[in-house]
Design an enzyme around this catalytic site. Structure first.
Site, PDB file in Angstrom:
ATOM      1  N   ASP A 159       4.596   5.635   9.289  1.00  0.00           N
ATOM      2  CA  ASP A 159       4.797   5.861   7.851  1.00  0.00           C
ATOM      3  C   ASP A 159       3.809   6.878   7.284  1.00  0.00           C
ATOM      4  O   ASP A 159       2.710   6.531   6.844  1.00  0.00           O
ATOM      5  CB  ASP A 159       4.703   4.546   7.078  1.00  0.00           C
ATOM      6  CG  ASP A 159       5.361   4.655   5.709  1.00  0.00           C
ATOM      7  OD1 ASP A 159       5.486   5.786   5.208  1.00  0.00           O
ATOM      8  OD2 ASP A 159       5.748   3.626   5.138  1.00  0.00           O
ATOM      9  N   SER A 198      10.153  -1.154   1.253  1.00  0.00           N
ATOM     10  CA  SER A 198      10.514  -0.920  -0.142  1.00  0.00           C
ATOM     11  C   SER A 198      11.478   0.244  -0.328  1.00  0.00           C
ATOM     12  O   SER A 198      12.337   0.209  -1.210  1.00  0.00           O
ATOM     13  CB  SER A 198       9.237  -0.656  -0.959  1.00  0.00           C
ATOM     14  OG  SER A 198       8.514   0.432  -0.404  1.00  0.00           O
ATOM     15  N   ASN A 238       2.134  -0.527   8.503  1.00  0.00           N
ATOM     16  CA  ASN A 238       2.061   0.865   8.953  1.00  0.00           C
ATOM     17  C   ASN A 238       1.239   1.023  10.228  1.00  0.00           C
ATOM     18  O   ASN A 238       1.042   2.152  10.702  1.00  0.00           O
ATOM     19  CB  ASN A 238       1.467   1.753   7.849  1.00  0.00           C
ATOM     20  CG  ASN A 238       2.393   1.836   6.651  1.00  0.00           C
ATOM     21  OD1 ASN A 238       3.587   1.571   6.757  1.00  0.00           O
ATOM     22  ND2 ASN A 238       1.846   2.198   5.501  1.00  0.00           N
ATOM     23  N   ASP A 242      -1.556   5.078   2.323  1.00  0.00           N
ATOM     24  CA  ASP A 242      -0.939   3.767   2.212  1.00  0.00           C
ATOM     25  C   ASP A 242      -1.390   2.885   3.370  1.00  0.00           C
ATOM     26  O   ASP A 242      -0.890   3.008   4.489  1.00  0.00           O
ATOM     27  CB  ASP A 242       0.586   3.894   2.226  1.00  0.00           C
ATOM     28  CG  ASP A 242       1.279   2.534   2.038  1.00  0.00           C
ATOM     29  OD1 ASP A 242       0.567   1.520   1.913  1.00  0.00           O
ATOM     30  OD2 ASP A 242       2.526   2.511   2.013  1.00  0.00           O
ATOM     31  N   LYS A 252      14.653   5.684  10.471  1.00  0.00           N
ATOM     32  CA  LYS A 252      14.418   5.119   9.147  1.00  0.00           C
ATOM     33  C   LYS A 252      15.496   5.621   8.192  1.00  0.00           C
ATOM     34  O   LYS A 252      15.697   6.831   8.047  1.00  0.00           O
ATOM     35  CB  LYS A 252      13.020   5.487   8.639  1.00  0.00           C
ATOM     36  CG  LYS A 252      12.685   4.860   7.294  1.00  0.00           C
ATOM     37  CD  LYS A 252      11.192   4.732   7.058  1.00  0.00           C
ATOM     38  CE  LYS A 252      10.492   6.064   6.907  1.00  0.00           C
ATOM     39  NZ  LYS A 252       9.102   5.910   6.447  1.00  0.00           N
TER      40      LYS A 252
END
Length: 459
Positions: free
Chosen positions: A316, A149, A302, A297, A167
């Site tokens: 993450d 996202s 992840n 999360d 990333k």
């Protein structure tokens, strides 16, 4: 290497997944405007059809037509950033409690894998690393190995022979967080899915804060380094190593760790599935009762799995948050009372921690008692708990939905509680996906015995 990033492979599958991210404020606003206009048109058409046929009308039924479902999925996925992230968060938090049409939208957003076109990627890398950024690498694969996202991940090899995962944040995402969250909440309100009016501001503030934190890649790098230190020497976990020199506000560089999707455990033996989920549950408990910080999360992406060693790769760390000692100690009290089978103490701890408002228990004692009994009975059994058997979920949902009809009882739990519960429920959801069986009672007893209540925060 040439001055231009090599093109993606020229195949239909790859090209179909390329999609530029609207980066400017007006571009993102225009995308939301087209979405709202399309949804409104769909609602009008459906409303006319229902009136003609004599059917009843409700905002929820009008907005969740097949056409509108497709419109919302497509546009939110196009925007990515906070718009897509909120969809993923709601999906994980409430998957068992959502109408199937909305669950479909959110599940699609959760699994979405569009990525930036080559030129847009090059623009981001030039702005962060400078025009000569390629000279730092022997090779840099322009096709991402993962897309989510807020950013997408690329594999690269430095001149020093370091294999990295890099990333790269989508352009404009960080600056658009506040407006994206407000726009998504407007859609949810129209559809009748938003929380009580008095609680929306609190929810929006918390969502915006978390998303701003997740968009700060330097902060995430620091959190990743902290987890790597905390789990050093702990068998069964791998945390990537931060590459500080290449990390920027919108770029996070780390060691590349080989592994497969955690969901591929579905093809492993039951013993391996059970052991992996138990290890993840133990990690959640350590975060809650020992670390004082939690990665909140639990998106399946992840976690990665190393077939050769059985290790879990953790990824993450943008959603890492300090654990409120009151929340941690509230969980402790509830677990202790639950193991004893003491319904009254469970209820008292639930209210004390802010998980439930006193008025709920006062007005609906039988329903609350039934829900507590269901949970106590599940956790007290001294045998493996079957995460794949979710027969108790509809029972809890039905009681909860009946209570929710009473608007006098509407109130949001403390925000810190919601973040912790999100991790707990998301990890349980992964256990259900893998059909794992874990002796929750014994694990809980061991965790409680090996940890102490966290000291209260200074006033």
């Amino acid at each position: 290497m040439s001055d231009d990033i090599p093109d993606f492979d020229d195949t239909p599958a790859d090209r179909s997944r390329e999609r530029a991210v609207p980066s400017g404020r007006m571009a993102r606003f225009g995308t939301f405007g087209r979405l709202v206009g399309g949804v409104a048109g769909g609602m009008a058409a459906e409303g006319a059809r229902r009136l003609t046929s004599g059917e009843s009308l409700s905002p929820r039924d009008l907005i969740l037509t097949p056409g509108n479902v497709q419109r919302m999925t497509d546009r939110l996925a196009h925007l990515r950033g906070a718009a897509m992230k909120m969809g993923q968060m709601i999906s994980l938090d409430s998957g068992d409690f959502l109408p199937p049409e909305l669950a479909k939208i959110l599940a699609t957003l959760r699994d979405q894998a569009n990525f930036m076109p080559t030129k847009q990627l090059d623009t981001v890398l030039r702005s962060e690393w400078g025009p000569d950024w390629r000279r730092q690498f022997k090779w840099f694969n322009p096709r991402p190995i993962a897309a989510a996202s807020i950013g997408q991940v690329h594999k690269a090899l430095t001149r020093n022979g370091e294999l990295l995962a890099i990333k790269v944040q989508y352009p404009g995402v960080a600056k658009s967080i506040d407006s994206d969250v407000d726009n998504v909440m407007t859609l949810l309100k129209v559809a009748g899915f938003a929380p009580p009016e008095l609680e929306i501001d609190r929810l929006l503030t918390a969502a915006k804060q978390q998303l701003h934190e997740e968009a700060d890649y330097k902060r995430e790098g620091a959190q990743m380094a902290m987890y790597r230190e905390r789990l050093a020497g702990v068998e069964g976990f791998v945390v990537p190593e931060l590459h500080e020199e290449l990390t920027r506000d919108s770029i996070l560089a780390m060691s590349f760790e080989e592994g497969v999707s955690i969901e591929e455990l579905e093809n492993e033996t039951p013993e391996r599935r059970d052991a992996t989920v138990e290890r993840l549950m133990q990690l959640v408990a350590r975060e809650l009762f020992d670390f004082g910080v939690m990665q909140t999360d639990p998106n399946f992406a992840n976690f990665r799995f190393r077939k050769e060693t059985g290790e879990i790769i953790l990824l993450d760390f943008g959603a890492c948050r300090p654990v409120d000692p009151d929340v941690a100690n509230g969980y402790r009290k509830m677990l202790i009372a639950g193991l004893k089978g003491d319904r009254e103490q469970v209820l008292a701890a639930t209210i004390e921690s802010g998980f439930m408002m006193p008025i709920v228990a006062e007005k609906h004692p039988e329903r609350v008692g039934k829900m507590i009994d269901i949970v106590i009975n599940e956790m007290r059994e001294d045998k493996p708990f079957d995460f794949g058997d979710r027969a108790f979920v509809p029972l809890l949902r039905d009681e909860g939905m009946e209570i929710a009809k009473d608007k006098d009882t509407w109130a949001f739990p403390p925000i810190e509680t919601l973040f912790v519960q999100r991790k707990v429920s998301g990890t349980a959801l992964l256990g259900a996906r893998l059909k794992a069986q874990v002796n929750i009672r014994r694990m809980t007893e061991e965790v409680l015995a090996s940890t102490k209540p966290l000291p209260a925060r200074a006033a």
